[in-house]
Design an enzyme around this catalytic site. Structure first.
Site, PDB file in Angstrom:
ATOM      1  N   GLU A  42      15.673  -9.608 -15.632  1.00 21.20           N
ATOM      2  CA  GLU A  42      16.063  -8.100 -15.951  1.00 21.20           C
ATOM      3  C   GLU A  42      15.161  -7.319 -16.729  1.00 21.20           C
ATOM      4  O   GLU A  42      14.789  -6.229 -16.534  1.00 21.20           O
ATOM      5  CB  GLU A  42      17.445  -8.138 -16.815  1.00 21.20           C
ATOM      6  N   GLN A  47      10.812  -1.863 -15.850  1.00 19.61           N
ATOM      7  CA  GLN A  47       9.959  -0.672 -15.520  1.00 19.61           C
ATOM      8  C   GLN A  47       8.963  -1.101 -14.296  1.00 19.61           C
ATOM      9  O   GLN A  47       7.921  -0.725 -14.366  1.00 19.61           O
ATOM     10  CB  GLN A  47       9.045  -0.402 -16.752  1.00 19.61           C
ATOM     11  N   TYR A  87       3.407  -2.460 -19.439  1.00 20.70           N
ATOM     12  CA  TYR A  87       4.471  -2.366 -20.600  1.00 20.70           C
ATOM     13  C   TYR A  87       4.360  -3.285 -21.281  1.00 20.70           C
ATOM     14  O   TYR A  87       5.541  -4.134 -21.386  1.00 20.70           O
ATOM     15  CB  TYR A  87       5.970  -1.641 -20.113  1.00 20.70           C
ATOM     16  N   TYR A 125      21.648  -1.079 -21.026  1.00 20.60           N
ATOM     17  CA  TYR A 125      21.600  -1.551 -19.671  1.00 20.60           C
ATOM     18  C   TYR A 125      21.448  -3.274 -19.496  1.00 20.60           C
ATOM     19  O   TYR A 125      22.096  -3.997 -18.953  1.00 20.60           O
ATOM     20  CB  TYR A 125      20.445  -0.787 -18.846  1.00 20.60           C
ATOM     21  N   ASP A 143      22.179   1.589 -14.614  1.00 22.83           N
ATOM     22  CA  ASP A 143      20.793   1.905 -14.519  1.00 22.83           C
ATOM     23  C   ASP A 143      20.643   3.221 -13.591  1.00 22.83           C
ATOM     24  O   ASP A 143      21.612   3.545 -13.520  1.00 22.83           O
ATOM     25  CB  ASP A 143      19.730   0.594 -13.984  1.00 22.83           C
ATOM     26  N   CYS A 199      24.041   7.701   4.572  1.00 22.92           N
ATOM     27  CA  CYS A 199      25.698   7.685   4.426  1.00 22.92           C
ATOM     28  C   CYS A 199      26.413   7.169   5.649  1.00 22.92           C
ATOM     29  O   CYS A 199      27.791   6.386   5.382  1.00 22.92           O
ATOM     30  CB  CYS A 199      26.183   8.872   4.422  1.00 22.92           C
TER      31      CYS A 199
HETATM   32 FE1  SF4 Z   1      25.722   7.444  -1.334  1.00 19.18          FE
HETATM   33 FE2  SF4 Z   1      26.305   8.554   1.101  1.00 19.18          FE
HETATM   34 FE3  SF4 Z   1      27.606   6.297   0.065  1.00 19.18          FE
HETATM   35 FE4  SF4 Z   1      28.060   8.685  -0.883  1.00 19.18          FE
HETATM   36  S1  SF4 Z   1      28.259   7.968   1.300  1.00 19.18           S
HETATM   37  S2  SF4 Z   1      27.744   6.626  -2.010  1.00 19.18           S
HETATM   38  S3  SF4 Z   1      26.182   9.483  -0.922  1.00 19.18           S
HETATM   39  S4  SF4 Z   1      25.316   6.346   0.713  1.00 19.18           S
END
Ligand code: SF4
Length: 242
Positions: A42, A47, A87, A125, A143, A199
């Site tokens: 972690e 970074q 870092y 985090y 994060d 998506c």
């Molecule tokens: Fe992300 Fe698209 Fe899933 Fe929504 S639908 S959480 S924008 S990948």
């Protein structure tokens, strides 16, 4: 169901964890149970890119296999082993944390967020990640990836720190808190990426409000910039009369 969020929480957890179980990247620290080893991964990932950390993680653990070895190590050796990760303050903090654990915790890393945060170099985090992954605590770890995923899931333009903490905290699966946090991060790293999120392949697209509203590309929006500083300078020119 989470009343204020109006989302089927059981289904959300189930779908995201199934995605994580099937599609997570094979990384050297995945499945790791030793708290020190989880802490090292972690801190390195704070970074530095995953691809780079993959090269340094194994050799570091060979060199400093546990907190005791790290606490006893010479600072020069520690910085040398960190060379390439950047870092360097992280390496110093890690060694200091190892020393504190030897002196105050009998050599065992403490397991709560509050205790972990008192160690050098461990912020909200990292404490959340270690407490959930290594100690099974039901706490969030927010994060940049998680921030983006939550902003899109709930269609929030500028998610504030308190909202993020609260929302992420309510979503954590109490049965598998560490996997849940890693699943959210994994979704952000591989599917819900900053530009051009996939998506169509997203396991929780059914719950995504930004997708429904057509605002995915605008979430999260840019954080407010600080207004430019205005400096007022007084200038006097002295002239000697000629
Ligand atoms: Fe992300 Fe698209 Fe899933 Fe929504 S639908 S959480 S924008 S990948």
């Amino acid at each position: 169901t989470l009343p204020a969020m109006n989302v089927d929480l059981d289904r959300l957890r189930e779908d995201l964890l199934r995605f994580y179980d099937r599609h997570r990247r094979d990384l050297p620290w995945r499945g790791e149970e030793d708290p020190y080893r989880i802490l090292v991964s972690e801190v390195m990932l704070q970074q530095t890119r995953v691809e780079t950390v993959k090269e340094y993680y194994g050799p570091w653990l060979e060199r400093f296999p546990d907190l005791e070895a790290l606490a006893a190590a010479d600072e020069g050796d520690v910085l040398k082993a960190w060379e390439g990760l950047g870092y360097y303050r992280r390496a110093r903090n890690l060694r200091d944390a190892a020393t504190v654990v030897q002196e105050e915790w009998g050599g065992r890393l403490p397991g709560t967020v509050e205790e972990l945060r008192r160690l050098p170099g461990i912020g909200a985090y990292t404490a959340g990640a270690v407490a959930s992954i290594a100690f099974g605590r039901t706490v969030p770890a927010v994060d940049g990836n998680v921030r983006r995923v939550l902003a899109r899931l709930f269609d929030v333009a500028v998610p504030g720190a308190a909202w993020l903490r609260d929302t992420a905290g309510r979503l954590v699966d109490p049965e598998r808190p560490g996997d849940w946090n890693q699943a959210l991060m994994e979704l952000g790293a591989t599917v819900c990426v900053p530009r051009g999120p996939r998506c169509g392949r997203c396991p929780v697209a059914w719950a995504c409000r930004a997708r429904e509203a057509g605002t995915v590309d605008e979430r999260p929006g840019p954080t407010a910039r600080r207004p430019p500083r205005v400096a007022i300078i007084a200038l006097a020119v002295l002239r000697r009369p000629s």
